[in-house]
Design an enzyme around this catalytic site. Structure first.
Site, PDB file in Angstrom:
ATOM      1  N   HIS A 152       0.862  -1.186   0.000  1.00  0.00           N
ATOM      2  CA  HIS A 152       0.000   0.000   0.000  1.00  0.00           C
ATOM      3  C   HIS A 152       0.897   1.234   0.000  1.00  0.00           C
ATOM      4  CE1 HIS A 152      -3.357  -2.589   0.720  1.00  0.00           C
ATOM      5  NE2 HIS A 152      -2.907  -2.965   1.899  1.00  0.00           N
ATOM      6  N   GLY A 192     -11.402  -5.182   3.082  1.00  0.00           N
ATOM      7  CA  GLY A 192     -11.337  -3.996   2.257  1.00  0.00           C
ATOM      8  C   GLY A 192     -10.681  -4.249   0.918  1.00  0.00           C
ATOM      9  N   CYS A 229       0.012 -10.708  -2.896  1.00  0.00           N
ATOM     10  CA  CYS A 229      -1.073 -11.593  -2.450  1.00  0.00           C
ATOM     11  C   CYS A 229      -0.794 -13.055  -2.769  1.00  0.00           C
ATOM     12  CB  CYS A 229      -2.411 -11.165  -3.063  1.00  0.00           C
ATOM     13  SG  CYS A 229      -2.885  -9.481  -2.631  1.00  0.00           S
TER      14      CYS A 229
END
Length: 219
Positions: free
Chosen positions: A92, A155, A173
């Protein structure tokens, strides 16, 4: 029937730790202890929106980062944080829209899988509204979910103008052989987080069939 209301909390650019702390406060508010403030009967939770102020790698409950890997990522100038979500490591950072709905699924009449599909549909709808008609959500099991007692804080992160080179230092991921892109990359122009927020909110209300109540300051 009047649609359920969801509080909209926009944080602008904040440190990732601030988002996690606010998320935890909303989780406690949706699962109140005796004598603490609870939501009104017409509210289903909150939608937390922000843009990360700095680069941060996060690992979910399944891990995905060894101590040596975490040290290597910190040496790049990024934070490394463990989180309570499902899934493996991801990134992020600035130029990314982080959307964290903290919702009581019972109040919205949703099952967990339906909620995950709805959140993915919001991202797809936003892409459509920006002219990217080929956007698609990945099928299960490519999602990591956090849910307890019908309260979910699962989210999504949407790359708007994110520096995608940060993703080159991990397997995002855990999806081997899968690339990462952004709206700026796909549209071949600079797309800001502020530009896409109104479109995301439109998609969220449309998909969840709810109303949004703006909140000036976090609770």
């Amino acid at each position: 029937m009047q649609p359920r209301a969801v509080r909209l909390v926009q944080l602008s650019r904040v440190r990732y730790a601030e988002l996690l702390a606010l998320q935890e406060r909303w989780l406690r508010r949706l699962q109140p202890e005796p004598g603490t403030e609870a939501l009104s009967g017409t509210e289903a939770g909150a939608l937390l929106l922000c843009e990360p102020a700095g680069p941060v790698y996060t690992a979910g409950l399944r891990g995905g980062l060894t101590p040596e890997e975490a040290a290597r990522l910190r040496a790049l100038g990024a934070e490394v944080r463990a989180t309570g979500r499902g899934g493996l490591a991801t990134f992020h950072g600035p130029g990314q829209l982080l959307c964290h709905p903290v919702l009581d699924l019972r109040r919205l009449g949703l099952r967990l899988r339906t909620h995950v599909a709805a959140l993915e549909a919001c991202a797809v709808r936003l892409c459509e509204l920006r002219g990217l008609s080929g956007a698609r959500a990945r099928p299960p099991p490519y999602t990591g979910v956090r849910c307890g007692r019908h309260i979910t804080s699962h989210g999504l992160a949407l790359n708007c103008s994110t520096d995608l080179t940060w993703f080159e230092h991990i397997v995002p991921c855990g999806l081997v052989g899968t690339g990462v892109t952004s709206l700026s990359e796909e549209l071949q122009r600079h797309v800001t987080v502020d530009e896409v927020i109104p479109l995301f909110l439109e998609a969220f209300k449309e998909t969840y069939k709810c109303s949004l109540i703006s909140e000036d300051s976090p609770n």
